[in-house]
Motif scaffolding. Structure first.
Motif, PDB file in Angstrom:
ATOM      1  N   ASP A 143      -1.479 -25.575  11.965  1.00  5.43           N
ATOM      2  CA  ASP A 143      -0.045 -25.486  12.793  1.00  5.43           C
ATOM      3  C   ASP A 143      -0.616 -23.632  13.431  1.00  5.43           C
ATOM      4  O   ASP A 143      -0.431 -23.045  14.499  1.00  5.43           O
ATOM      5  N   VAL A 144      -0.944 -23.365  12.484  1.00  4.84           N
ATOM      6  CA  VAL A 144      -1.153 -22.071  12.777  1.00  4.84           C
ATOM      7  C   VAL A 144      -1.736 -21.761  13.432  1.00  4.84           C
ATOM      8  O   VAL A 144      -2.267 -20.358  14.559  1.00  4.84           O
ATOM      9  N   VAL A 145      -3.010 -21.768  13.468  1.00  2.00           N
ATOM     10  CA  VAL A 145      -4.649 -22.052  14.279  1.00  2.00           C
ATOM     11  C   VAL A 145      -4.000 -22.039  15.889  1.00  2.00           C
ATOM     12  O   VAL A 145      -4.585 -21.739  16.271  1.00  2.00           O
ATOM     13  N   LEU A 146      -3.140 -23.186  15.809  1.00  6.11           N
ATOM     14  CA  LEU A 146      -2.977 -23.507  16.717  1.00  6.11           C
ATOM     15  C   LEU A 146      -1.516 -22.533  17.643  1.00  6.11           C
ATOM     16  O   LEU A 146      -1.681 -22.291  19.043  1.00  6.11           O
ATOM     17  N   GLN A 147      -1.231 -22.481  17.455  1.00 12.01           N
ATOM     18  CA  GLN A 147       0.438 -21.083  17.716  1.00 12.01           C
ATOM     19  C   GLN A 147      -0.628 -19.876  18.037  1.00 12.01           C
ATOM     20  O   GLN A 147      -0.487 -19.085  18.765  1.00 12.01           O
ATOM     21  N   ASN A 148      -1.618 -19.575  17.320  1.00 14.33           N
ATOM     22  CA  ASN A 148      -2.932 -18.053  17.373  1.00 14.33           C
ATOM     23  C   ASN A 148      -3.259 -19.029  19.191  1.00 14.33           C
ATOM     24  O   ASN A 148      -3.560 -17.480  19.622  1.00 14.33           O
ATOM     25  N   ASP A 149      -3.730 -19.806  19.403  1.00  8.80           N
ATOM     26  CA  ASP A 149      -4.284 -19.958  20.040  1.00  8.80           C
ATOM     27  C   ASP A 149      -3.384 -20.252  21.228  1.00  8.80           C
ATOM     28  O   ASP A 149      -3.563 -19.221  22.947  1.00  8.80           O
ATOM     29  N   TYR A 150      -2.487 -20.378  20.927  1.00  9.43           N
ATOM     30  CA  TYR A 150      -1.215 -20.710  22.139  1.00  9.43           C
ATOM     31  C   TYR A 150      -1.157 -18.918  22.648  1.00  9.43           C
ATOM     32  O   TYR A 150      -0.425 -18.804  23.884  1.00  9.43           O
ATOM     33  N   LEU A 151      -1.003 -17.928  21.135  1.00 14.50           N
ATOM     34  CA  LEU A 151      -0.156 -16.446  21.873  1.00 14.50           C
ATOM     35  C   LEU A 151      -1.651 -15.992  23.219  1.00 14.50           C
ATOM     36  O   LEU A 151      -1.143 -15.667  23.746  1.00 14.50           O
ATOM     37  N   MET A 152      -2.384 -16.832  22.075  1.00 17.59           N
ATOM     38  CA  MET A 152      -3.596 -15.729  22.718  1.00 17.59           C
ATOM     39  C   MET A 152      -3.790 -16.198  24.534  1.00 17.59           C
ATOM     40  O   MET A 152      -4.265 -16.070  25.363  1.00 17.59           O
ATOM     41  N   LYS A 180       7.104 -11.737  21.098  1.00 19.06           N
ATOM     42  CA  LYS A 180       7.895 -11.751  23.025  1.00 19.06           C
ATOM     43  C   LYS A 180       8.086 -13.368  22.856  1.00 19.06           C
ATOM     44  O   LYS A 180       9.052 -13.640  23.301  1.00 19.06           O
ATOM     45  N   ASP A 181       7.093 -13.756  23.302  1.00 15.56           N
ATOM     46  CA  ASP A 181       5.967 -14.726  23.069  1.00 15.56           C
ATOM     47  C   ASP A 181       6.990 -15.721  22.012  1.00 15.56           C
ATOM     48  O   ASP A 181       6.998 -16.822  22.475  1.00 15.56           O
ATOM     49  N   ILE A 182       7.083 -15.734  21.285  1.00 16.02           N
ATOM     50  CA  ILE A 182       7.401 -16.263  20.124  1.00 16.02           C
ATOM     51  C   ILE A 182       8.930 -16.030  20.406  1.00 16.02           C
ATOM     52  O   ILE A 182       9.240 -17.824  19.809  1.00 16.02           O
ATOM     53  N   LEU A 183       9.954 -15.295  20.231  1.00 16.30           N
ATOM     54  CA  LEU A 183      11.461 -15.074  20.647  1.00 16.30           C
ATOM     55  C   LEU A 183      11.497 -15.709  21.804  1.00 16.30           C
ATOM     56  O   LEU A 183      12.689 -16.461  21.492  1.00 16.30           O
ATOM     57  N   MET A 184      10.892 -15.803  22.973  1.00 15.30           N
ATOM     58  CA  MET A 184      11.788 -16.650  23.502  1.00 15.30           C
ATOM     59  C   MET A 184      11.372 -18.295  23.993  1.00 15.30           C
ATOM     60  O   MET A 184      11.384 -18.244  24.951  1.00 15.30           O
ATOM     61  N   ASN A 185      10.230 -18.369  23.016  1.00 16.27           N
ATOM     62  CA  ASN A 185      10.473 -19.467  22.904  1.00 16.27           C
ATOM     63  C   ASN A 185      10.837 -20.479  23.043  1.00 16.27           C
ATOM     64  O   ASN A 185      11.765 -21.011  22.009  1.00 16.27           O
ATOM     65  N   LYS A 186      11.641 -21.245  24.685  1.00 18.00           N
ATOM     66  CA  LYS A 186      13.233 -22.129  24.098  1.00 18.00           C
ATOM     67  C   LYS A 186      12.626 -23.431  23.689  1.00 18.00           C
ATOM     68  O   LYS A 186      13.399 -24.155  22.905  1.00 18.00           O
ATOM     69  N   ASP A 187      11.499 -24.326  23.793  1.00 19.03           N
ATOM     70  CA  ASP A 187      10.917 -25.768  23.232  1.00 19.03           C
ATOM     71  C   ASP A 187      11.141 -25.439  21.545  1.00 19.03           C
ATOM     72  O   ASP A 187      11.447 -27.067  21.509  1.00 19.03           O
ATOM     73  N   GLY A 188      11.453 -24.171  20.756  1.00 19.12           N
ATOM     74  CA  GLY A 188      11.396 -24.055  19.464  1.00 19.12           C
ATOM     75  C   GLY A 188      10.066 -24.937  18.904  1.00 19.12           C
ATOM     76  O   GLY A 188      10.129 -25.347  17.161  1.00 19.12           O
ATOM     77  N   GLN A 189       9.085 -25.123  19.376  1.00 24.91           N
ATOM     78  CA  GLN A 189       7.787 -24.757  19.438  1.00 24.91           C
ATOM     79  C   GLN A 189       7.211 -24.197  18.037  1.00 24.91           C
ATOM     80  O   GLN A 189       5.939 -24.910  17.268  1.00 24.91           O
ATOM     81  N   LEU A 190       7.042 -23.052  18.122  1.00 23.04           N
ATOM     82  CA  LEU A 190       6.136 -22.261  17.289  1.00 23.04           C
ATOM     83  C   LEU A 190       7.231 -21.664  15.949  1.00 23.04           C
ATOM     84  O   LEU A 190       8.064 -21.700  15.401  1.00 23.04           O
ATOM     85  N   PHE A 191       5.941 -22.029  14.936  1.00 24.06           N
ATOM     86  CA  PHE A 191       6.260 -21.693  13.709  1.00 24.06           C
ATOM     87  C   PHE A 191       7.171 -23.094  12.792  1.00 24.06           C
ATOM     88  O   PHE A 191       7.771 -22.342  12.120  1.00 24.06           O
ATOM     89  N   ASN A 192       7.649 -23.704  13.845  1.00 28.28           N
ATOM     90  CA  ASN A 192       8.462 -24.569  13.203  1.00 28.28           C
ATOM     91  C   ASN A 192       7.502 -25.654  11.417  1.00 28.28           C
ATOM     92  O   ASN A 192       7.978 -25.818  10.391  1.00 28.28           O
ATOM     93  N   GLU A 193       6.259 -25.568  12.253  1.00 25.34           N
ATOM     94  CA  GLU A 193       5.474 -26.321  10.716  1.00 25.34           C
ATOM     95  C   GLU A 193       5.747 -25.499   9.739  1.00 25.34           C
ATOM     96  O   GLU A 193       4.980 -26.433   8.696  1.00 25.34           O
ATOM     97  N   GLY A 194       5.161 -24.329   9.646  1.00 26.40           N
ATOM     98  CA  GLY A 194       5.037 -23.562   8.858  1.00 26.40           C
ATOM     99  C   GLY A 194       6.599 -23.060   7.854  1.00 26.40           C
ATOM    100  O   GLY A 194       6.908 -22.789   7.264  1.00 26.40           O
ATOM    101  N   ARG A 195       7.233 -23.756   8.724  1.00 30.55           N
ATOM    102  CA  ARG A 195       8.722 -23.344   7.903  1.00 30.55           C
ATOM    103  C   ARG A 195       9.267 -24.694   6.544  1.00 30.55           C
ATOM    104  O   ARG A 195       8.735 -25.458   6.385  1.00 30.55           O
TER     105      ARG A 195
END
Length: 166
Positions: A121-130, A151-166
């Motif tokens: 999940d962390v790798v996929l999130q990094n891939d997304y940000l890049m 900013k991309d993380i904070l503005m992410n409206k669908d809430g998909q970033l960093f959910n798996e790691g929580r």
């Protein structure tokens, strides 16, 4: 005859016109109070629907926040490193020493038979940000802007970033 027709209903035999008029005013006042109470009940029912939706959202938010809040005091470790710099070796050693890395982890592959010890999940999130900035691990990395990534993380409206790691 005039009074009995005009004040028909709540009057009793022998009541004066003043008593009948007072009774009608009281009845009218009570009727207005009843109408107002019914209006209040309808408003409360509409508010209850809105509040129900708000409560559902709060419960959902609390469920998302709960794992974070309960893990605040737990020690953690982040391994940072460039591609092919030994991060998998270090992650594997720390895992062997007993630190729980969570999961799911990237599975072993031909080029790394013991595993990568990196959370998918962390790798996929990094891939997304890049990808949002047109950057890849080995392509235009100098163009990556960390502030834009945040900013991309904070503005992410669908809430998909960093959910798996929580």
């Amino acid at each position: 005859v005039f009074f009995s027709t005009l004040f028909k209903g709540g009057s009793k035999p022998g009541q004066s016109a003043e008593e009948i008029s007072k009774k009608r005013l009281e009845d009218e006042f009570l009727k207005q109070q009843l109408i107002e109470k019914n209006r209040e009940i309808r408003n409360l029912q509409m508010d209850a629907k809105k509040n129900s939706d708000i409560i559902k959202k709060l419960k959902t938010d609390m469920e998302r926040i709960k794992p974070i809040a309960t893990s605040i005091n737990r020690p953690g470790l982040i391994i940072l490193g460039m591609h092919r710099s030994g991060t998998s070796v270090l992650g594997g050693l720390i895992n062997k020493m007993g630190l729980k890395t969570g999961g799911p982890l990237i599975a072993a592959a031909e080029d790394n038979e013991k595993g990568f010890f990196e959370r998918i999940d962390v790798v996929l999130q990094n891939d997304y940000l890049m990808q949002k900035q047109g950057v890849y691990y080995s392509f235009k990395t100098y163009k990556f802007d960390a502030l834009t990534g945040i900013k991309d993380i904070l503005m992410n409206k669908d809430g998909q970033l960093f959910n798996e790691g929580r």
